[in-house]
Design a protein around this motif. Structure first.
Motif, mmCIF file in Angstrom:
data_model
loop_
_atom_site.group_PDB
_atom_site.id
_atom_site.type_symbol
_atom_site.label_atom_id
_atom_site.label_comp_id
_atom_site.label_asym_id
_atom_site.label_seq_id
_atom_site.Cartn_x
_atom_site.Cartn_y
_atom_site.Cartn_z
ATOM 1 N N UNK A 32 0.831 -1.209 0.000
ATOM 2 C CA UNK A 32 0.000 0.000 0.000
ATOM 3 C C UNK A 32 0.866 1.260 0.000
ATOM 4 N N UNK A 33 1.930 1.253 0.782
ATOM 5 C CA UNK A 33 2.822 2.413 0.845
ATOM 6 C C UNK A 33 3.505 2.667 -0.499
ATOM 7 N N UNK A 34 3.892 1.607 -1.196
ATOM 8 C CA UNK A 34 4.552 1.778 -2.488
ATOM 9 C C UNK A 34 3.590 2.330 -3.532
ATOM 10 N N UNK A 35 2.381 1.790 -3.566
ATOM 11 C CA UNK A 35 1.364 2.321 -4.479
ATOM 12 C C UNK A 35 1.067 3.793 -4.166
ATOM 13 N N UNK A 36 0.971 4.108 -2.883
ATOM 14 C CA UNK A 36 0.696 5.485 -2.470
ATOM 15 C C UNK A 36 1.832 6.419 -2.873
ATOM 16 N N UNK A 37 3.077 5.958 -2.735
ATOM 17 C CA UNK A 37 4.226 6.785 -3.123
ATOM 18 C C UNK A 37 4.180 7.136 -4.600
ATOM 19 N N UNK A 38 3.865 6.150 -5.437
ATOM 20 C CA UNK A 38 3.755 6.417 -6.876
ATOM 21 C C UNK A 38 2.658 7.444 -7.156
ATOM 22 N N UNK A 39 1.522 7.295 -6.491
ATOM 23 C CA UNK A 39 0.398 8.204 -6.712
ATOM 24 C C UNK A 39 0.708 9.622 -6.229
ATOM 25 N N UNK A 40 1.393 9.740 -5.088
ATOM 26 C CA UNK A 40 1.706 11.063 -4.552
ATOM 27 C C UNK A 40 2.674 11.826 -5.450
ATOM 28 N N UNK A 41 3.729 11.151 -5.903
ATOM 29 C CA UNK A 41 4.691 11.831 -6.774
ATOM 30 C C UNK A 41 4.044 12.152 -8.120
ATOM 31 N N UNK A 42 3.159 11.259 -8.614
ATOM 32 C CA UNK A 42 2.407 11.554 -9.839
ATOM 33 C C UNK A 42 1.515 12.778 -9.652
ATOM 34 N N UNK A 43 0.872 12.891 -8.492
ATOM 35 C CA UNK A 43 0.034 14.059 -8.208
ATOM 36 C C UNK A 43 0.868 15.332 -8.184
ATOM 37 N N UNK A 44 2.084 15.239 -7.628
ATOM 38 C CA UNK A 44 2.970 16.406 -7.595
ATOM 39 C C UNK A 44 3.373 16.813 -9.013
ATOM 40 N N UNK A 45 3.715 15.831 -9.858
ATOM 41 C CA UNK A 45 4.104 16.134 -11.238
ATOM 42 C C UNK A 45 2.940 16.758 -11.999
ATOM 43 N N UNK A 46 1.728 16.232 -11.782
ATOM 44 C CA UNK A 46 0.553 16.775 -12.456
ATOM 45 C C UNK A 46 0.274 18.215 -12.004
ATOM 46 N N UNK A 47 0.502 18.484 -10.716
ATOM 47 C CA UNK A 47 0.304 19.841 -10.197
ATOM 48 C C UNK A 47 1.287 20.814 -10.836
#
Length: 426
Positions: A307-322
Protein backbone atom coordinates in the motif's frame (compact mmCIF):
# COMPACT_ATOMS: atom_id res chain seq x y z
CA UNK A 1 -10.44 -69.31 51.90
CA UNK A 2 -7.03 -68.73 50.40
CA UNK A 3 -6.61 -68.49 46.69
CA UNK A 4 -3.70 -68.80 44.34
CA UNK A 5 -5.13 -66.17 41.98
CA UNK A 6 -2.77 -63.29 41.15
CA UNK A 7 -4.14 -59.83 41.83
CA UNK A 8 -3.43 -56.80 39.58
CA UNK A 9 -1.58 -53.98 41.32
CA UNK A 10 -3.68 -51.02 42.40
CA UNK A 11 -3.63 -48.19 39.90
CA UNK A 12 -1.00 -45.57 40.69
CA UNK A 13 -2.13 -42.03 41.42
CA UNK A 14 1.19 -40.61 40.04
CA UNK A 15 1.73 -40.46 36.26
CA UNK A 16 4.68 -42.35 34.80
CA UNK A 17 7.96 -40.45 34.52
CA UNK A 18 7.60 -39.79 30.73
CA UNK A 19 4.12 -38.40 31.19
CA UNK A 20 5.26 -36.15 34.05
CA UNK A 21 8.09 -34.83 31.86
CA UNK A 22 5.72 -34.11 28.96
CA UNK A 23 3.31 -32.27 31.24
CA UNK A 24 6.14 -30.22 32.74
CA UNK A 25 7.50 -29.34 29.29
CA UNK A 26 4.06 -28.27 28.11
CA UNK A 27 3.61 -26.09 31.17
CA UNK A 28 7.03 -24.53 30.67
CA UNK A 29 6.26 -23.80 27.01
CA UNK A 30 2.95 -22.24 27.97
CA UNK A 31 4.67 -20.05 30.57
CA UNK A 32 7.32 -19.02 28.05
CA UNK A 33 4.64 -18.09 25.53
CA UNK A 34 2.78 -16.09 28.15
CA UNK A 35 5.98 -14.31 29.17
CA UNK A 36 6.75 -13.49 25.53
CA UNK A 37 3.25 -12.06 25.04
CA UNK A 38 3.60 -10.02 28.22
CA UNK A 39 7.06 -8.74 27.34
CA UNK A 40 5.95 -7.59 23.86
CA UNK A 41 8.29 -7.13 20.91
CA UNK A 42 12.01 -6.78 21.50
CA UNK A 43 13.43 -3.27 21.43
CA UNK A 44 15.28 -2.15 18.34
CA UNK A 45 19.10 -1.99 18.69
CA UNK A 46 19.10 1.80 18.37
CA UNK A 47 22.86 2.47 18.75
CA UNK A 48 23.67 0.01 15.97
CA UNK A 49 20.88 1.20 13.65
CA UNK A 50 21.79 4.86 14.17
CA UNK A 51 25.40 4.03 13.32
CA UNK A 52 24.19 2.47 10.05
CA UNK A 53 22.02 5.53 9.46
CA UNK A 54 25.04 7.79 9.93
CA UNK A 55 26.93 5.71 7.37
CA UNK A 56 24.12 6.42 4.89
CA UNK A 57 24.25 10.12 5.81
CA UNK A 58 27.98 10.29 5.08
CA UNK A 59 27.54 8.40 1.81
CA UNK A 60 24.94 10.79 0.41
CA UNK A 61 26.67 13.89 1.78
CA UNK A 62 29.90 12.82 0.08
CA UNK A 63 28.02 12.33 -3.18
CA UNK A 64 25.99 15.54 -3.19
CA UNK A 65 28.21 18.13 -1.48
CA UNK A 66 30.18 19.15 -4.62
CA UNK A 67 26.96 20.39 -6.24
CA UNK A 68 26.69 23.08 -3.57
CA UNK A 69 30.34 24.22 -3.73
CA UNK A 70 31.11 24.07 -7.46
CA UNK A 71 32.19 27.71 -7.96
CA UNK A 72 34.76 27.67 -5.14
CA UNK A 73 35.87 24.12 -5.94
CA UNK A 74 36.44 24.89 -9.62
CA UNK A 75 38.37 28.09 -8.79
CA UNK A 76 40.70 26.28 -6.37
CA UNK A 77 41.35 23.40 -8.77
CA UNK A 78 41.81 25.71 -11.77
CA UNK A 79 39.05 24.16 -13.91
CA UNK A 80 35.65 25.21 -15.19
CA UNK A 81 32.51 24.53 -13.17
CA UNK A 82 31.55 21.81 -15.60
CA UNK A 83 34.97 20.24 -15.01
CA UNK A 84 34.48 20.36 -11.24
CA UNK A 85 30.99 18.95 -11.77
CA UNK A 86 32.56 15.75 -13.07
CA UNK A 87 33.35 14.99 -9.43
CA UNK A 88 29.65 14.08 -9.08
CA UNK A 89 29.65 12.10 -12.33
CA UNK A 90 32.72 10.07 -11.39
CA UNK A 91 31.24 9.28 -7.98
CA UNK A 92 28.09 7.92 -9.64
CA UNK A 93 30.14 5.96 -12.18
CA UNK A 94 32.17 4.42 -9.36
CA UNK A 95 28.96 3.29 -7.64
CA UNK A 96 27.56 1.81 -10.84
CA UNK A 97 30.79 -0.02 -11.64
CA UNK A 98 31.40 -1.36 -8.13
CA UNK A 99 28.06 -2.29 -6.60
CA UNK A 100 27.53 -5.70 -8.22
CA UNK A 101 31.10 -7.07 -8.58
CA UNK A 102 32.34 -5.88 -5.17
CA UNK A 103 29.23 -7.17 -3.40
CA UNK A 104 29.62 -10.57 -5.07
CA UNK A 105 33.36 -10.72 -4.38
CA UNK A 106 32.96 -9.92 -0.68
CA UNK A 107 29.83 -12.01 -0.01
CA UNK A 108 31.73 -14.34 2.32
CA UNK A 109 33.50 -11.62 4.30
CA UNK A 110 32.39 -10.88 7.88
CA UNK A 111 29.92 -8.02 7.56
CA UNK A 112 31.33 -5.86 10.34
CA UNK A 113 34.84 -5.93 8.92
CA UNK A 114 33.50 -4.98 5.51
CA UNK A 115 31.43 -2.13 6.98
CA UNK A 116 34.48 -0.76 8.83
CA UNK A 117 36.56 -0.91 5.64
CA UNK A 118 33.87 0.93 3.67
CA UNK A 119 33.52 3.75 6.21
CA UNK A 120 37.31 3.91 6.45
CA UNK A 121 37.34 4.36 2.67
CA UNK A 122 35.14 7.45 3.04
CA UNK A 123 37.50 8.79 5.71
CA UNK A 124 40.44 8.55 3.31
CA UNK A 125 38.63 9.72 0.15
CA UNK A 126 37.16 12.82 1.79
CA UNK A 127 40.49 13.66 3.44
CA UNK A 128 42.25 13.52 0.06
CA UNK A 129 39.52 15.67 -1.51
CA UNK A 130 39.90 18.22 1.30
CA UNK A 131 43.68 18.68 0.87
CA UNK A 132 44.28 17.95 -2.82
CA UNK A 133 45.32 20.83 -5.06
CA UNK A 134 45.56 18.55 -8.11
CA UNK A 135 42.48 18.05 -10.28
CA UNK A 136 43.38 14.50 -11.34
CA UNK A 137 44.02 13.40 -7.73
CA UNK A 138 40.72 14.94 -6.62
CA UNK A 139 38.83 13.11 -9.37
CA UNK A 140 40.56 9.85 -8.43
CA UNK A 141 39.48 10.33 -4.81
CA UNK A 142 35.91 10.98 -5.92
CA UNK A 143 35.87 7.84 -8.07
CA UNK A 144 37.24 5.81 -5.13
CA UNK A 145 34.51 7.23 -2.89
CA UNK A 146 31.95 6.11 -5.46
CA UNK A 147 33.40 2.58 -5.44
CA UNK A 148 33.03 2.45 -1.66
CA UNK A 149 29.50 3.87 -1.86
CA UNK A 150 28.34 1.16 -4.27
CA UNK A 151 29.48 -1.49 -1.79
CA UNK A 152 28.14 0.27 1.30
CA UNK A 153 24.62 0.87 -0.06
CA UNK A 154 24.31 -2.84 -0.87
CA UNK A 155 25.62 -3.74 2.60
CA UNK A 156 23.50 -1.43 4.78
CA UNK A 157 20.08 -2.91 4.09
CA UNK A 158 21.08 -6.51 4.73
CA UNK A 159 22.95 -5.54 7.88
CA UNK A 160 19.98 -3.64 9.32
CA UNK A 161 17.62 -6.56 8.60
CA UNK A 162 20.04 -9.11 10.01
CA UNK A 163 20.36 -7.66 13.53
CA UNK A 164 16.63 -7.51 14.37
CA UNK A 165 13.72 -9.92 14.66
CA UNK A 166 11.87 -10.72 11.41
CA UNK A 167 8.83 -8.65 12.38
CA UNK A 168 11.07 -5.58 12.93
CA UNK A 169 12.95 -5.65 9.64
CA UNK A 170 10.92 -2.91 7.99
CA UNK A 171 11.35 -0.51 10.90
CA UNK A 172 15.07 -1.29 11.11
CA UNK A 173 15.45 -0.55 7.40
CA UNK A 174 13.58 2.73 7.81
CA UNK A 175 15.95 3.83 10.60
CA UNK A 176 19.07 2.75 8.70
CA UNK A 177 17.97 4.49 5.50
CA UNK A 178 16.82 7.69 7.25
CA UNK A 179 20.36 9.07 7.22
CA UNK A 180 20.20 9.52 3.46
CA UNK A 181 16.97 11.51 3.69
CA UNK A 182 18.39 13.69 6.48
CA UNK A 183 21.47 14.33 4.34
CA UNK A 184 19.33 15.31 1.37
CA UNK A 185 16.94 17.57 3.26
CA UNK A 186 19.18 19.13 5.90
CA UNK A 187 22.80 17.98 5.55
CA UNK A 188 23.55 19.20 2.04
CA UNK A 189 22.12 22.71 2.60
CA UNK A 190 23.99 22.91 5.93
CA UNK A 191 27.20 21.72 4.29
CA UNK A 192 26.80 24.33 1.57
CA UNK A 193 26.39 27.06 4.20
CA UNK A 194 29.48 25.82 6.06
CA UNK A 195 31.46 25.78 2.82
CA UNK A 196 30.39 29.36 2.12
CA UNK A 197 31.51 30.49 5.58
CA UNK A 198 34.70 28.47 6.04
CA UNK A 199 35.59 27.09 2.59
CA UNK A 200 34.69 23.95 0.68
CA UNK A 201 37.78 22.11 1.92
CA UNK A 202 36.62 22.51 5.53
CA UNK A 203 33.30 20.88 4.62
CA UNK A 204 35.04 17.84 3.12
CA UNK A 205 37.49 17.73 6.03
CA UNK A 206 34.57 17.66 8.45
CA UNK A 207 33.03 14.76 6.51
CA UNK A 208 36.32 12.88 6.89
CA UNK A 209 36.42 13.51 10.65
CA UNK A 210 32.80 12.35 10.97
CA UNK A 211 33.60 9.15 9.05
CA UNK A 212 36.61 8.49 11.31
CA UNK A 213 34.43 8.93 14.41
CA UNK A 214 31.89 6.56 12.87
CA UNK A 215 34.56 3.86 12.57
CA UNK A 216 34.88 3.90 16.36
CA UNK A 217 31.10 3.97 16.82
CA UNK A 218 30.62 0.94 14.56
CA UNK A 219 33.43 -0.94 16.30
CA UNK A 220 31.72 -0.58 19.70
CA UNK A 221 27.97 -0.51 18.91
CA UNK A 222 27.32 -2.67 15.85
CA UNK A 223 27.16 -6.44 16.41
CA UNK A 224 29.24 -8.77 14.29
CA UNK A 225 27.50 -10.56 11.43
CA UNK A 226 28.86 -13.43 9.33
CA UNK A 227 29.19 -13.44 5.58
CA UNK A 228 27.40 -15.94 3.39
CA UNK A 229 28.55 -19.53 3.32
CA UNK A 230 29.75 -20.66 -0.14
CA UNK A 231 26.76 -22.97 -0.55
CA UNK A 232 24.31 -20.11 0.04
CA UNK A 233 25.64 -17.81 -2.70
CA UNK A 234 23.70 -17.58 -5.94
CA UNK A 235 25.06 -16.43 -9.30
CA UNK A 236 23.70 -13.12 -10.56
CA UNK A 237 21.53 -14.66 -13.29
CA UNK A 238 19.73 -16.82 -10.70
CA UNK A 239 19.12 -13.83 -8.44
CA UNK A 240 17.44 -12.04 -11.36
CA UNK A 241 15.17 -15.08 -11.86
CA UNK A 242 13.95 -15.11 -8.25
CA UNK A 243 10.21 -14.26 -8.40
CA UNK A 244 9.64 -10.62 -7.54
CA UNK A 245 13.21 -9.34 -7.93
CA UNK A 246 12.81 -8.18 -11.54
CA UNK A 247 9.53 -6.43 -10.69
CA UNK A 248 11.12 -4.45 -7.86
CA UNK A 249 14.06 -3.49 -10.08
CA UNK A 250 11.68 -2.32 -12.82
CA UNK A 251 9.76 -0.15 -10.36
CA UNK A 252 13.06 1.23 -9.05
CA UNK A 253 14.29 2.20 -12.51
CA UNK A 254 11.01 3.87 -13.51
CA UNK A 255 10.47 5.69 -10.21
CA UNK A 256 14.04 6.98 -9.85
CA UNK A 257 14.12 8.14 -13.47
CA UNK A 258 10.83 10.02 -13.00
CA UNK A 259 11.90 11.59 -9.70
CA UNK A 260 15.27 12.73 -10.99
CA UNK A 261 13.94 14.17 -14.24
CA UNK A 262 12.02 16.55 -11.98
CA UNK A 263 14.64 16.94 -9.23
CA UNK A 264 17.68 17.53 -11.44
CA UNK A 265 15.92 20.26 -13.42
CA UNK A 266 13.72 21.71 -10.68
CA UNK A 267 15.25 25.18 -11.13
CA UNK A 268 14.39 25.14 -14.85
CA UNK A 269 10.89 23.87 -14.03
CA UNK A 270 9.97 26.68 -11.67
CA UNK A 271 11.79 29.54 -13.41
CA UNK A 272 8.93 30.24 -15.89
CA UNK A 273 6.69 30.79 -12.85
CA UNK A 274 8.96 33.49 -11.44
CA UNK A 275 10.48 31.21 -8.79
CA UNK A 276 14.01 31.07 -10.19
CA UNK A 277 15.42 32.48 -6.96
CA UNK A 278 13.29 30.25 -4.74
CA UNK A 279 14.75 26.85 -5.63
CA UNK A 280 16.23 26.44 -2.14
CA UNK A 281 12.82 27.08 -0.52
CA UNK A 282 11.06 24.59 -2.79
CA UNK A 283 13.70 21.93 -2.03
CA UNK A 284 13.49 22.68 1.70
CA UNK A 285 9.73 22.00 1.63
CA UNK A 286 10.39 18.75 -0.24
CA UNK A 287 13.09 17.77 2.26
CA UNK A 288 11.00 18.45 5.36
CA UNK A 289 8.03 16.42 4.14
CA UNK A 290 10.46 13.65 3.15
CA UNK A 291 11.36 13.37 6.84
CA UNK A 292 7.66 12.96 7.64
CA UNK A 293 7.47 10.25 4.98
CA UNK A 294 10.36 8.36 6.58
CA UNK A 295 8.63 8.42 9.96
CA UNK A 296 5.34 7.14 8.50
CA UNK A 297 7.14 4.48 6.48
CA UNK A 298 9.00 3.21 9.54
CA UNK A 299 5.73 2.83 11.44
CA UNK A 300 3.73 1.05 8.73
CA UNK A 301 6.17 -0.76 6.45
CA UNK A 302 6.13 -4.13 8.19
CA UNK A 303 2.37 -4.48 7.55
CA UNK A 304 1.63 -2.26 4.56
CA UNK A 305 4.61 -2.25 2.18
CA UNK A 306 2.46 -2.76 -0.93
CA UNK A 307 0.00 0.00 0.00
CA UNK A 308 2.82 2.41 0.84
CA UNK A 309 4.55 1.78 -2.49
CA UNK A 310 1.36 2.32 -4.48
CA UNK A 311 0.70 5.49 -2.47
CA UNK A 312 4.23 6.78 -3.12
CA UNK A 313 3.75 6.42 -6.88
CA UNK A 314 0.40 8.20 -6.71
CA UNK A 315 1.71 11.06 -4.55
CA UNK A 316 4.69 11.83 -6.77
CA UNK A 317 2.41 11.55 -9.84
CA UNK A 318 0.03 14.06 -8.21
CA UNK A 319 2.97 16.41 -7.60
CA UNK A 320 4.10 16.13 -11.24
CA UNK A 321 0.55 16.77 -12.46
CA UNK A 322 0.30 19.84 -10.20
CA UNK A 323 3.54 21.26 -11.60
CA UNK A 324 2.36 20.56 -15.15
CA UNK A 325 -0.90 22.39 -14.46
CA UNK A 326 0.97 25.31 -12.89
CA UNK A 327 3.15 25.64 -16.00
CA UNK A 328 0.03 25.82 -18.17
CA UNK A 329 -1.31 28.61 -15.98
CA UNK A 330 0.53 31.38 -14.20
CA UNK A 331 0.08 30.76 -10.45
CA UNK A 332 3.25 29.96 -8.53
CA UNK A 333 1.80 28.82 -5.17
CA UNK A 334 0.84 25.28 -6.39
CA UNK A 335 4.56 24.55 -6.74
CA UNK A 336 4.99 24.63 -2.96
CA UNK A 337 2.01 22.31 -2.51
CA UNK A 338 3.49 20.02 -5.15
CA UNK A 339 6.86 20.00 -3.35
CA UNK A 340 5.16 19.00 -0.08
CA UNK A 341 3.24 16.14 -1.73
CA UNK A 342 6.37 15.12 -3.66
CA UNK A 343 8.36 14.79 -0.43
CA UNK A 344 5.62 12.72 1.19
CA UNK A 345 5.77 10.32 -1.75
CA UNK A 346 9.52 10.19 -2.18
CA UNK A 347 10.92 10.15 1.38
CA UNK A 348 10.27 6.50 2.17
CA UNK A 349 10.76 5.03 -1.31
CA UNK A 350 14.35 3.87 -0.85
CA UNK A 351 13.34 1.94 2.27
CA UNK A 352 10.27 0.47 0.57
CA UNK A 353 12.13 -0.73 -2.50
CA UNK A 354 15.11 -2.10 -0.57
CA UNK A 355 12.80 -3.95 1.79
CA UNK A 356 10.79 -5.35 -1.12
CA UNK A 357 13.84 -6.65 -2.97
CA UNK A 358 15.35 -8.10 0.22
CA UNK A 359 12.08 -9.89 1.04
CA UNK A 360 11.93 -11.32 -2.47
CA UNK A 361 15.60 -12.38 -2.65
CA UNK A 362 15.79 -13.71 0.93
CA UNK A 363 19.26 -15.32 1.35
CA UNK A 364 20.53 -13.52 -1.77
CA UNK A 365 19.49 -10.13 -0.35
CA UNK A 366 22.92 -8.47 -0.53
CA UNK A 367 23.40 -9.25 -4.21
CA UNK A 368 19.83 -8.18 -4.95
CA UNK A 369 20.56 -4.93 -3.12
CA UNK A 370 23.60 -4.36 -5.34
CA UNK A 371 21.34 -4.73 -8.39
CA UNK A 372 18.94 -2.19 -6.91
CA UNK A 373 21.80 0.24 -6.16
CA UNK A 374 22.98 -0.09 -9.76
CA UNK A 375 19.44 0.55 -11.09
CA UNK A 376 19.13 3.56 -8.79
CA UNK A 377 22.39 5.15 -9.97
CA UNK A 378 21.66 4.37 -13.61
CA UNK A 379 18.29 6.09 -13.14
CA UNK A 380 20.05 9.20 -11.80
CA UNK A 381 22.52 9.26 -14.68
CA UNK A 382 19.83 8.59 -17.31
CA UNK A 383 17.60 11.31 -15.86
CA UNK A 384 20.33 13.91 -16.27
CA UNK A 385 20.74 13.00 -19.95
CA UNK A 386 17.07 12.44 -20.81
CA UNK A 387 15.90 15.49 -18.87
CA UNK A 388 18.49 17.67 -20.59
CA UNK A 389 17.35 16.50 -24.03
CA UNK A 390 13.70 17.09 -23.16
CA UNK A 391 14.46 20.54 -21.80
CA UNK A 392 16.45 21.56 -24.87
CA UNK A 393 14.05 20.20 -27.50
CA UNK A 394 10.58 20.22 -25.90
CA UNK A 395 10.79 22.78 -23.11
CA UNK A 396 10.19 22.63 -19.37
CA UNK A 397 6.55 21.59 -19.74
CA UNK A 398 7.64 18.22 -21.16
CA UNK A 399 9.42 17.21 -17.93
CA UNK A 400 6.41 16.62 -15.62
CA UNK A 401 4.49 14.80 -18.38
CA UNK A 402 7.46 12.49 -18.99
CA UNK A 403 7.69 11.85 -15.26
CA UNK A 404 3.96 11.04 -15.19
CA UNK A 405 4.37 8.40 -17.89
CA UNK A 406 7.21 6.74 -15.96
CA UNK A 407 5.26 6.85 -12.69
CA UNK A 408 2.28 5.24 -14.42
CA UNK A 409 4.61 2.39 -15.43
CA UNK A 410 5.91 2.04 -11.86
CA UNK A 411 2.35 2.02 -10.53
CA UNK A 412 1.25 -0.64 -13.04
CA UNK A 413 4.17 -2.97 -12.25
CA UNK A 414 3.64 -2.56 -8.49
CA UNK A 415 -0.07 -3.32 -8.86
CA UNK A 416 0.63 -6.39 -11.00
CA UNK A 417 3.29 -7.82 -8.64
CA UNK A 418 0.72 -8.85 -6.04
CA UNK A 419 2.17 -12.36 -5.57
CA UNK A 420 5.89 -11.62 -5.66
CA UNK A 421 7.73 -8.34 -5.29
CA UNK A 422 4.91 -6.35 -3.68
CA UNK A 423 2.66 -9.10 -2.31
CA UNK A 424 -0.69 -8.46 -0.69
CA UNK A 425 0.44 -10.61 2.26
CA UNK A 426 4.00 -10.51 3.58
Amino acid sequence: MPTNELRSPAPSLTPPTDARTAVADSAADACADADARTAGPARLPWPALLALSTAGFITLMTEALPAGVLPAMSADLGVSQSGAGQSVTLYAVGSIVAAIPLTAATAGWPRKRLLLLAVGGFTLANAVTAVSADYALTMAARFAAGLVAGLLWALLAGYARGIVAPEQRGRAMAVAMSGATVALSIGVPAGTLLAGAAGWRVAFGLMSVLALALVGWIATAVPAAPGQAPGDRLPLRRVLRIPGVAAVLAVTAAFVLAHNILYTYVAALIEPLGLGGRTDTVLLVLGLTSLVSIAVTGTLIDRHLRTLTLTACLLVAAAALTVAAALLGSAAWPVYAAAAVWGLGFGGVATLLQTAVADAADTAADLAQSLLVTCWNLGIAAAASAGGLLLDHAGATSLPWSALALLALALAVTAAARRHGFPTRR
